[in-house]
Write an enzyme that holds these catalytic residues in place. Structure first.
Site, PDB file in Angstrom:
ATOM      1  N   SER A  15       0.827  -1.213   0.000  1.00 19.04           N
ATOM      2  CA  SER A  15       0.000   0.000   0.000  1.00 19.04           C
ATOM      3  C   SER A  15       0.859   1.260   0.000  1.00 19.04           C
ATOM      4  O   SER A  15       2.015   1.255   0.405  1.00 19.04           O
ATOM      5  CB  SER A  15      -0.924   0.027   1.215  1.00 19.04           C
ATOM      6  OG  SER A  15      -1.583  -1.192   1.374  1.00 19.04           O
TER       7      SER A  15
HETATM    8  N1  SAH Z   1      -0.381  -5.028   4.020  1.00 24.61           N
HETATM    9  C1  SAH Z   1       0.374  -5.344   2.834  1.00 24.61           C
HETATM   10  C2  SAH Z   1      -0.397  -4.974   1.574  1.00 24.61           C
HETATM   11  C3  SAH Z   1      -1.048  -6.135   1.116  1.00 24.61           C
HETATM   12  S1  SAH Z   1      -2.027  -6.141  -0.332  1.00 24.61           S
HETATM   13  C4  SAH Z   1       1.728  -4.700   2.820  1.00 24.61           C
HETATM   14  O1  SAH Z   1       2.023  -3.897   3.719  1.00 24.61           O
HETATM   15  O2  SAH Z   1       2.517  -5.017   1.941  1.00 24.61           O
HETATM   16  C5  SAH Z   1      -3.282  -7.210   0.274  1.00 24.61           C
HETATM   17  C6  SAH Z   1      -2.849  -8.598   0.651  1.00 24.61           C
HETATM   18  O3  SAH Z   1      -4.001  -9.273   1.131  1.00 24.61           O
HETATM   19  C7  SAH Z   1      -2.325  -9.434  -0.521  1.00 24.61           C
HETATM   20  O4  SAH Z   1      -1.068  -9.938  -0.197  1.00 24.61           O
HETATM   21  C8  SAH Z   1      -3.363 -10.542  -0.649  1.00 24.61           C
HETATM   22  O5  SAH Z   1      -2.812 -11.778  -1.047  1.00 24.61           O
HETATM   23  C9  SAH Z   1      -3.915 -10.620   0.763  1.00 24.61           C
HETATM   24  N2  SAH Z   1      -5.241 -11.223   0.907  1.00 24.61           N
HETATM   25  C10 SAH Z   1      -6.292 -11.186   0.049  1.00 24.61           C
HETATM   26  N3  SAH Z   1      -7.336 -11.867   0.562  1.00 24.61           N
HETATM   27  C11 SAH Z   1      -6.931 -12.354   1.773  1.00 24.61           C
HETATM   28  C12 SAH Z   1      -7.554 -13.145   2.792  1.00 24.61           C
HETATM   29  N4  SAH Z   1      -8.804 -13.611   2.657  1.00 24.61           N
HETATM   30  N5  SAH Z   1      -6.831 -13.445   3.901  1.00 24.61           N
HETATM   31  C13 SAH Z   1      -5.560 -13.003   4.050  1.00 24.61           C
HETATM   32  N6  SAH Z   1      -4.914 -12.266   3.119  1.00 24.61           N
HETATM   33  C14 SAH Z   1      -5.589 -11.930   2.002  1.00 24.61           C
END
Ligand code: SAH
Length: 238
Positions: A86
């Protein structure tokens, strides 16, 4: 022992280089401080714990090597598997809205690169984070531990279900967008707890701040956002 003029000159050069680099900030630190001033503080984030955490976490180590030059730009970046880290302002905003303290028990859904978890780990004693894509979860776990964030527990699984074993949580930060606020997450929110979560379709999402007080849930609309969708273990959408 006499030193030759040449050796004395070499010694002077070595000492002056050492003196100028001592206490000097690296380029990444300078970029990071500039990012915190211009993109975060200037846009209204005042929580000192959050600003200090954002000044400390080496974001360039959480993005793929080819994006390091952009690590301190205020924008999301690809991290593989069609996912993104993000934008720094959004990370700071979400963190500030849950107002974490040292003893806050915090759960993150969507570990991704591990960056948001590292920001939380600068502030909180223990951070729990769930990632559904095994490759991302495993590499984030390694990255966090090799950068000294031993206080982050990463689980591979579907974050929609929360993490009952460690519930209730004083703070929950969700970084992937479901269509509705997951019921298990509401249930796992502690009394007085706060959850920040993007909710909506792929194109149209709102960031909600959810609070639990006297057992009652309240929802407050913060700003429109654009996160990757929250998926289930079959690859469908939550
Ligand atoms: N917080 C992260 C940004 C992640 S983007 C950072 O600081 O880099 C969102 C993430 O959520 C992705 O890696 C995706 O694979 C994950 N995601 C999507 N659906 C999910 C779920 N049901 N449970 C856990 N993770 C999930």
């Amino acid at each position: 022992m006499m030193m030759s003029i040449k050796n004395i000159l070499i010694l002077i050069i070595v000492l002056s280089i050492a003196a100028t680099s001592y206490g000097q900030k690296t380029d990444y630190e300078i970029e990071r401080n500039t990012m915190v001033e211009n993109d975060i503080k200037a846009r209204g984030i005042k929580n000192e714990k959050v600003l200090e955490a954002m000044r400390s976490v080496p974001r360039h180590l959480f993005v793929p090597k080819r994006y390091r030059k952009l690590a301190y730009a205020d924008r999301p970046l690809p991290i593989g598997h069609s996912q993104t880290i993000s934008q720094p302002y959004i990370v700071a905003l979400m963190t500030a809205l849950v107002n974490p303290k040292e003893d806050t028990r915090v759960l993150e859904i969507g570990t991704g690169s591990g960056y948001q978890a590292a920001v939380l780990a600068e502030i909180c004693d223990t951070v729990y984070s769930i990632e559904i894509i095994p490759d991302l979860g495993k590499s984030a776990r390694k990255r966090l531990h090799s950068n000294g964030y031993d206080n982050v527990k990463v689980k591979i699984g579907d974050g929609y279900q929360g993490w009952p074993k460690y519930a209730p949580f004083d703070a929950i930060i969700v970084t992937a967008a479901p269509h509705n606020v997951p019921k298990p997450l509401k249930e796992q929110l502690a009394e007085g707890g706060r959850m920040i979560i993007p909710v909506g379709s792929d194109m149209n999402q709102e960031l909600y701040l959810i609070k639990k007080k006297d057992g009652e849930i309240t929802e407050q609309d913060v700003i429109p956002v654009r996160f990757v969708p929250m998926i289930n273990e079959e690859g469908g959408r939550h």
